[in-house]
Design a protein around this motif. Structure first.
Motif, mmCIF file in Angstrom:
data_model
loop_
_atom_site.group_PDB
_atom_site.id
_atom_site.type_symbol
_atom_site.label_atom_id
_atom_site.label_comp_id
_atom_site.label_asym_id
_atom_site.label_seq_id
_atom_site.Cartn_x
_atom_site.Cartn_y
_atom_site.Cartn_z
ATOM 1 N N UNK A 1 0.820 -1.220 0.000
ATOM 2 C CA UNK A 1 0.000 0.000 0.000
ATOM 3 C C UNK A 1 0.853 1.270 0.000
ATOM 4 N N UNK A 2 2.118 1.143 0.378
ATOM 5 C CA UNK A 2 3.022 2.296 0.443
ATOM 6 C C UNK A 2 3.712 2.599 -0.889
ATOM 7 N N UNK A 3 3.635 1.665 -1.840
ATOM 8 C CA UNK A 3 4.536 1.708 -2.991
ATOM 9 C C UNK A 3 3.836 1.936 -4.330
ATOM 10 N N UNK A 4 4.066 3.082 -4.954
ATOM 11 C CA UNK A 4 3.530 3.293 -6.306
ATOM 12 C C UNK A 4 4.043 2.244 -7.296
ATOM 13 N N UNK A 5 5.241 1.706 -7.033
ATOM 14 C CA UNK A 5 5.805 0.681 -7.909
ATOM 15 C C UNK A 5 5.598 -0.720 -7.331
ATOM 16 N N UNK A 6 4.463 -0.935 -6.696
ATOM 17 C CA UNK A 6 4.130 -2.252 -6.149
ATOM 18 C C UNK A 6 4.248 -3.376 -7.173
ATOM 19 N N UNK A 7 3.889 -3.142 -8.471
ATOM 20 C CA UNK A 7 4.045 -4.224 -9.447
ATOM 21 C C UNK A 7 5.476 -4.760 -9.539
ATOM 22 N N UNK A 8 6.469 -3.879 -9.387
ATOM 23 C CA UNK A 8 7.860 -4.322 -9.437
ATOM 24 C C UNK A 8 8.195 -5.227 -8.259
ATOM 25 N N UNK A 9 7.588 -4.948 -7.108
ATOM 26 C CA UNK A 9 7.826 -5.771 -5.922
ATOM 27 C C UNK A 9 7.175 -7.139 -6.093
ATOM 28 N N UNK A 10 5.963 -7.153 -6.622
ATOM 29 C CA UNK A 10 5.282 -8.419 -6.870
ATOM 30 C C UNK A 10 6.096 -9.276 -7.838
ATOM 31 N N UNK A 11 6.630 -8.632 -8.881
ATOM 32 C CA UNK A 11 7.450 -9.354 -9.866
ATOM 33 C C UNK A 11 8.684 -9.968 -9.205
ATOM 34 N N UNK A 12 9.317 -9.236 -8.297
ATOM 35 C CA UNK A 12 10.498 -9.743 -7.608
ATOM 36 C C UNK A 12 10.155 -10.914 -6.685
ATOM 37 N N UNK A 13 9.035 -10.788 -6.003
ATOM 38 C CA UNK A 13 8.619 -11.879 -5.121
ATOM 39 C C UNK A 13 8.356 -13.146 -5.925
ATOM 40 N N UNK A 14 7.764 -12.986 -7.118
ATOM 41 C CA UNK A 14 7.541 -14.136 -7.996
ATOM 42 C C UNK A 14 8.869 -14.718 -8.472
ATOM 43 N N UNK A 15 9.827 -13.848 -8.763
ATOM 44 C CA UNK A 15 11.123 -14.313 -9.282
ATOM 45 C C UNK A 15 11.842 -15.226 -8.303
#
Length: 243
Positions: free
Chosen positions: A106-120
């Protein structure tokens, strides 16, 4: 956004402390498969939740971008805590059985990048567990919530439909969900007024400077200004990586 290096010293005391952390950890673990041997807590903060993400056979790590937060967490979790950016996790591809992110997206405008990293970093069959709709969890029935509601952000970074859509792009599919109580997080009007005036709700509310002043005044005029209202209820999603 807050300076978390500064906030680290008082963060736990202002965020519900152990009861809230215990509830969060229990809910996360309920969504992590029993066979999981490793878990990374992304945006681990002070490690209050991280140190409770334990059970026999599970090795837990934490990562946070704030040196102040990571230092406190290391005192609790030990050498398993590392300093790192959630958008560029210092872990190899497909090396972890589970990843959690509690009160982070909820804090991150670039949340999609974090989700991608977690998937990686997840192995096939691994699970990503994350809070979604965090700020909406505070929309319990109360006079404080009624005053805040018109200013709630309309496109939250951690909105469940957005998280699910991005997750699907990276091979993550919904595998379950849970809810837990944010013990000690029910807002008293006086506390809410102070936080609005201090800009603490930047990720949750869309306010001009004038609107902030008006809202803070309205909150301070509510009855029983020092009495906390109902605790929020948070939502977790579990997303499994396809084999």
């Amino acid at each position: 956004m807050l300076d978390y290096d500064i906030e680290a010293a008082r963060y736990d005391a202002t965020r519900g402390g152990v009861p809230r952390a215990r509830a969060a950890a229990r809910a996360v673990l309920a969504l992590v498969p029993e066979r999981a041997g490793t878990l990374l807590d992304v945006g681990c903060g002070t490690g209050l939740v991280t140190e409770r993400l334990t059970r026999p056979g599970l090795r837990t790590f934490g990562v946070d971008a704030s040196l102040g937060m990571a230092s406190v967490a290391a005192g609790r979790v030990g050498s398993g805590v590392v300093l790192g950016d959630s958008r560029r996790l210092p872990f190899a591809d497909a090396c972890l059985d589970a990843v959690s992110a509690v009160w982070l997206l909820h804090l991150l405008p670039d949340a999609p990048a974090v989700i991608a990293e977690c998937a990686r970093v997840l192995r096939p069959g691994g699970v990503f567990v994350t809070t979604v709709d965090k700020d909406a969890g505070h929309d319990v029935e109360s006079d404080v919530a009624a005053l805040l509601a018109p200013y709630r952000v309309t496109r939250a970074h951690d909105a469940a439909p957005r998280v699910l859509a991005v997750a699907a792009e990276h091979g993550l599919r919904r595998a379950g969900e849970a809810r837990f109580t944010g013990h000690g997080q029910g807002l008293a009007p006086a506390d809410a007024a102070q936080r609005v005036a201090g800009g603490y709700f930047a990720s949750a509310l869309e306010l001009t400077e004038d609107q902030s002043s008006v809202l803070a005044s309205e909150l301070s005029l509510l009855q029983d200004p020092e009495v906390p209202r109902a605790d929020p209820v948070y939502r977790l999603l579990a997303l499994r990586k396809e084999a």
